[in-house]
Design an enzyme around this catalytic site. Structure first.
Site, PDB file in Angstrom:
ATOM      1  N   TYR A 256      12.731  61.760  17.417  1.00  0.00           N
ATOM      2  CA  TYR A 256      12.944  61.933  15.979  1.00  0.00           C
ATOM      3  C   TYR A 256      14.193  61.211  15.512  1.00  0.00           C
ATOM      4  CZ  TYR A 256      14.981  64.073  11.836  1.00  0.00           C
ATOM      5  OH  TYR A 256      15.596  64.260  10.630  1.00  0.00           O
TER       6      TYR A 256
ATOM      7  N   THR B  66      19.694  61.752   8.448  1.00  0.00           N
ATOM      8  CA  THR B  66      20.156  62.939   9.160  1.00  0.00           C
ATOM      9  C   THR B  66      21.404  62.654   9.989  1.00  0.00           C
ATOM     10  OG1 THR B  66      19.552  64.495  10.944  1.00  0.00           O
ATOM     11  CG2 THR B  66      18.528  62.334  11.005  1.00  0.00           C
ATOM     12  N   ASP B  67      22.178  63.700  10.255  1.00  0.00           N
ATOM     13  CA  ASP B  67      23.336  63.549  11.138  1.00  0.00           C
ATOM     14  C   ASP B  67      22.931  63.377  12.600  1.00  0.00           C
ATOM     15  OD1 ASP B  67      22.463  66.138  11.617  1.00  0.00           O
ATOM     16  OD2 ASP B  67      24.393  67.099  11.228  1.00  0.00           O
ATOM     17  N   GLU B  68      21.663  63.647  12.915  1.00  0.00           N
ATOM     18  CA  GLU B  68      21.220  63.574  14.309  1.00  0.00           C
ATOM     19  C   GLU B  68      21.245  62.153  14.858  1.00  0.00           C
ATOM     20  OE1 GLU B  68      17.958  65.991  15.592  1.00  0.00           O
ATOM     21  OE2 GLU B  68      18.065  67.246  13.798  1.00  0.00           O
TER      22      GLU B  68
ATOM     23  N   LYS C  96      14.730  57.896  12.997  1.00  0.00           N
ATOM     24  CA  LYS C  96      15.550  57.907  11.780  1.00  0.00           C
ATOM     25  C   LYS C  96      16.668  56.869  11.867  1.00  0.00           C
ATOM     26  CE  LYS C  96      15.400  60.090   8.592  1.00  0.00           C
ATOM     27  NZ  LYS C  96      14.704  59.876   7.290  1.00  0.00           N
TER      28      LYS C  96
END
Length: 356
Positions: free
Chosen positions: A160, A134-136, A164
């Site tokens: 989260y 994810t870009d997060e 990741k």
């Protein structure tokens, strides 16, 4: 070449869309789906594939080393597409334990199992381990900051995204330490069919259909880059066929939209496409709620690398993709209605502070 894929999390949102994409595009390939069928996994999503000779579904956890080992050996897996993850920020705030277990320990278990099998097979250079992220992991951007690129430093702000980031680092380390042919992709917010109702776009569509409040965090000015899931699947297909082991590719939709603007757009489209709405215009249902703790302000993806090196660009506009998505939810009530369980309702009330 004919591939034998292990697709983890293949009954979830992005994973199931990828399973359908791969089975339709490469019918001669063998596809094995491993999914724990937690609240967000739905085996019905894969029902049309169950009778295929080249498809196998296995219910199980990626943390189960003996199960994973047996699948590699029984099926002679040469390609892993790793989607399995706990993925909702709100749930990670309420209970981070499952995120560490699945996203970090589970990814480690897969990498170790794949590494041993790869070594047993003589380290074939055709094997691939695709780690979907994810870009997060990059944190939050200000309005005038450049978009995330592959060299952007990691700065995760939620349990989260931290979990990741940890799994990304493991995938990278296994390439640099062991030579394992891992590839990492970091994508922006996906939307499309088979999306669990807790996420923003399906939540708004379903609540409009039911005449329930549309909860918008804070001032609604948080910005996300929206990627249609079909475009994402095509990008992952491209990465598996053309990407280089050890590389990272950012995948974005080139569609930065403020959350509140997105909700207004969804309301307009629902007013147009859905007959006999309980409340019309749907925008009257918009309800501002207390902001999420540590809510990242803006995400944006610079997808120059995958465009210039692999030739992939997104095809779907946000308007076209939203129209397709809404139409799917209107035509597939039997898929999402059973998901609105008592547990889901209790979670919803706890997160948003408004009755669903």
């Amino acid at each position: 070449m004919i591939r034998t894929l292990l697709i983890t999390g293949g009954a979830g949102f992005i994973g199931s869309n990828f399973v359908h994409h791969w089975c339709e595009t490469y019918p001669d390939d063998r596809v094995v789906v491993l999914d724990a069928l937690t609240y967000a996994g739905n085996r019905k999503t894969l029902a049309k594939l169950e009778n295929s000779n080249n498809f196998r579904f296995v219910q199980g956890n990626i943390c189960d080393r003996s199960l994973v080992d047996s699948l590699f050996r029984e099926e002679k897996i040469d390609t892993v597409a790793h989607f399995a993850a706990e993925s909702h920020v709100d749930r990670s705030i309420l209970g981070p334990d499952a995120f560490i277990q699945t996203n970090v320990v589970g990814s480690f278990t897969l990498l170790e199992s794949f590494r041993y099998f790869w070594l047993e097979q003589g380290k074939p250079d055709t094997y691939r381990f695709l780690h979907v992220s994810t870009d997060e992991v990059y944190g939050s951007l200000e309005l005038d900051d450049p978009a995330f690129c592959e060299n952007t430093p990691y700065a995760p702000n939620s349990p989260y995204s931290a979990s990741k980031a940890g799994s990304d680092h493991l995938a990278r380390a296994y390439y640099h330490t062991y030579g394992l042919p891992t590839i990492i992709t970091n994508c922006s917010n996906n939307y499309g069919p088979y999306h669990f109702p807790e996420k923003l776009i399906p939540l708004m569509c379903i609540n409009i259909l039911l005449g329930k409040p549309l909860p918008v965090y804070g001032d609604g000015q948080n910005i996300r880059d929206w990627l249609y899931v079909g475009d994402h699947c095509q990008a992952l297909d491209t990465v598996l066929h053309k990407g280089k082991p050890g590389e990272t590719y950012n995948i974005g939709g080139n569609n930065e939209v403020k959350n509140l603007d997105l909700v207004y757009k969804l309301c307009e489209l629902m007013d147009e496409l859905a007959p006999d709405l309980p409340v019309k215009p749907a925008k009257e249902l918009i309800t501002f709620v207390k902001d999420r703790p540590g809510h990242d302000r803006r995400y944006a993806i610079d997808a120059t690398k995958i465009k210039t090196e692999l030739g992939w660009t997104p095809q779907e506009t946000v308007d076209g993709g939203l129209r397709r998505t809404i139409t799917w939810y209107l035509n597939n009530r039997e898929w999402w209605q059973p998901l609105l369980s008592k547990d889901y309702q209790a979670y919803y009330d706890q997160v948003y502070g408004v009755k669903s």
